[in-house]
Design an enzyme around this catalytic site. Structure first.
Site, PDB file in Angstrom:
ATOM      1  N   ASP A  63      14.614 -15.258 -14.071  1.00 49.01           N
ATOM      2  CA  ASP A  63      13.600 -15.419 -13.026  1.00 49.01           C
ATOM      3  C   ASP A  63      12.469 -16.220 -13.666  1.00 49.01           C
ATOM      4  O   ASP A  63      11.860 -15.756 -14.636  1.00 49.01           O
ATOM      5  CB  ASP A  63      13.133 -14.019 -12.578  1.00 49.01           C
ATOM      6  CG  ASP A  63      12.018 -14.072 -11.549  1.00 49.01           C
ATOM      7  OD1 ASP A  63      11.380 -15.141 -11.391  1.00 49.01           O
ATOM      8  OD2 ASP A  63      11.766 -13.036 -10.912  1.00 49.01           O
ATOM      9  N   SER A 140      10.077 -33.965  -6.161  1.00 48.46           N
ATOM     10  CA  SER A 140      10.100 -34.068  -4.707  1.00 48.46           C
ATOM     11  C   SER A 140       9.195 -35.204  -4.266  1.00 48.46           C
ATOM     12  O   SER A 140       8.192 -35.509  -4.931  1.00 48.46           O
ATOM     13  CB  SER A 140       9.597 -32.751  -4.128  1.00 48.46           C
ATOM     14  OG  SER A 140       9.411 -32.867  -2.740  1.00 48.46           O
ATOM     15  N   TYR A 153       2.791 -26.463  -1.256  1.00 45.87           N
ATOM     16  CA  TYR A 153       4.019 -26.998  -1.868  1.00 45.87           C
ATOM     17  C   TYR A 153       3.716 -28.314  -2.581  1.00 45.87           C
ATOM     18  O   TYR A 153       4.097 -28.508  -3.736  1.00 45.87           O
ATOM     19  CB  TYR A 153       5.092 -27.201  -0.797  1.00 45.87           C
ATOM     20  CG  TYR A 153       6.379 -27.785  -1.332  1.00 45.87           C
ATOM     21  CD1 TYR A 153       7.237 -27.024  -2.124  1.00 45.87           C
ATOM     22  CD2 TYR A 153       6.736 -29.107  -1.059  1.00 45.87           C
ATOM     23  CE1 TYR A 153       8.421 -27.558  -2.623  1.00 45.87           C
ATOM     24  CE2 TYR A 153       7.919 -29.653  -1.551  1.00 45.87           C
ATOM     25  CZ  TYR A 153       8.752 -28.875  -2.325  1.00 45.87           C
ATOM     26  OH  TYR A 153       9.918 -29.410  -2.825  1.00 45.87           O
ATOM     27  N   LYS A 157       4.002 -29.366  -6.533  1.00 52.59           N
ATOM     28  CA  LYS A 157       4.889 -30.431  -7.010  1.00 52.59           C
ATOM     29  C   LYS A 157       4.113 -31.600  -7.628  1.00 52.59           C
ATOM     30  O   LYS A 157       4.592 -32.235  -8.559  1.00 52.59           O
ATOM     31  CB  LYS A 157       5.801 -30.915  -5.876  1.00 52.59           C
ATOM     32  CG  LYS A 157       6.819 -29.859  -5.421  1.00 52.59           C
ATOM     33  CD  LYS A 157       7.866 -29.588  -6.502  1.00 52.59           C
ATOM     34  CE  LYS A 157       9.007 -28.719  -6.011  1.00 52.59           C
ATOM     35  NZ  LYS A 157      10.010 -28.447  -7.057  1.00 52.59           N
TER      36      LYS A 157
END
Ligand code: NAD
Length: 292
Positions: A63, A140, A153, A157
């Site tokens: 994890d 991304s 998000y 990123k």
């Protein structure tokens, strides 16, 4: 000697496909440590690889938000070294910024940003000592350009971009190559797994204008994923290019069609062109613009 690869987030999507592809190499060039947060989800990987290839793949629990689990995974690598580290685990978050609790925001940063940093930190000293290694990161387009309703998000990123670019400058002195595989929409569980506020959620305490723009965004997003999403196999090809290149680049783009929008940031550095173009693309669907 096999190249030892460790990949995070292998229970689905890009991580799973990459693990399967590398472990199935007929010349057994790679030994893949496919790691996942929850081993209960290993069935899909096992089915895709059609039985465990004992000499080319092992599954480990890891994890990326749990430092101890990263250390445990490291200790369980029989070869005692990682040649190629793939930081792939990540999760999305969509919705108006003011609708997210701080805990939710922290959770996203914990996986996407801190998870990537923790993983690299743990394996970097050995790579540095050996003057050898590759670090690949699933990047991304949301790490290169802002997207409405994806503030957290994108922040996570963008931050990964900053970390990788910074590392790349230093690590060339250690013969360690850092590469970002920049993906546009990919046909994975990503949309299903991401945390999303529903536009129809009555409890959503945002103004009506935001709500209607969010509605438009979700429609745009759905059609982009339906019409333009790449398959994981396409992404794996780009991964292979970076893995096999004698001197890999910092950035690889999986979908050239998305580059023009990104390059607007360079041609108009004040940001105005990019903001106008993206706003037009997302919010001027013909049926929602009263002028048309
Ligand atoms: P996915 O949801 O199928 O895969 C993400 C994986 O990360 C899952 O297996 C999930 O279990 C794992 N994960 C989540 N939290 C974790 C944790 N704490 N520790 C370990 N693993 C964890 O989606 P995907 O598209 O394969 O996503 C892989 C990467 O690609 C992500 O970093 C994502 O941001 C990036 N990406 C995806 C797209 C897309 O459209 N699918 C686009 C650009 C970038």
């Amino acid at each position: 000697e096999q190249k030892v690869v460790l990949i995070t987030g292998c229970s689905s999507g890009i991580g799973l496909s990459l693990a399967v592809h590398l472990a199935s190499n007929p010349s057994k060039v790679y030994k893949v440590y496919a790691t996942m947060r929850n081993l209960d989800k290993k069935q899909r990987l096992l089915e895709s690889v059609r039985g465990l290839h004992k000499d080319t793949m092992a599954i480990l629990q890891m994890d990326v938000t749990d430092q101890q689990s990263i250390l445990d995974a490291k200790r369980n690598v029989a070869e005692g070294r990682i040649d190629i580290l793939v930081c792939n685990a990540g999760v999305g978050l969509m919705g108006p910024l003011e609708a997210h609790s701080l805990d939710t925001i922290r959770g996203i940063l914990d996986v996407n940003l801190l998870g990537t940093l923790r993983t690299i930190q743990t394996f970097l000293p050995d790579m540095k000592r050996k003057r050898h290694g590759r670090i690949l990161v699933t990047g991304s387009m949301g790490g290169l350009q802002g997207l409405p309703f994806n503030e957290v998000y994108c922040a996570s990123k963008f931050a990964v971009e900053g970390a990788c670019e910074s590392l790349a400058i230093l690590l060339q002195h250690f013969n360690i190559h850092v590469s970002l595989i920049e993906c546009g929409p990919v046909n994975t569980d990503f949309l299903m797994n991401l945390k999303r506020t529903e536009a129809s959620d009555e409890a959503l305490e945002v103004d009506a204008h935001t709500r209607s723009l969010y509605d438009q965004y979700l429609q745009h997003c759905q059609s982009v994923f339906q019409n333009e999403a790449q398959e994981t196999d396409d992404i794996i090809q780009v991964y292979l290019e970076a893995i096999e290149a004698p001197t890999p680049f910092l950035r690889y783009y999986t979908n050239r069609a998305l580059l023009p929008m990104s390059s607007l940031k360079l041609t108009s550095m004040d940001g105005s062109q990019y903001i106008r173009a993206m706003s037009k693309l997302i919010f001027s669907a013909p049926d929602t613009d009263p002028k048309i």
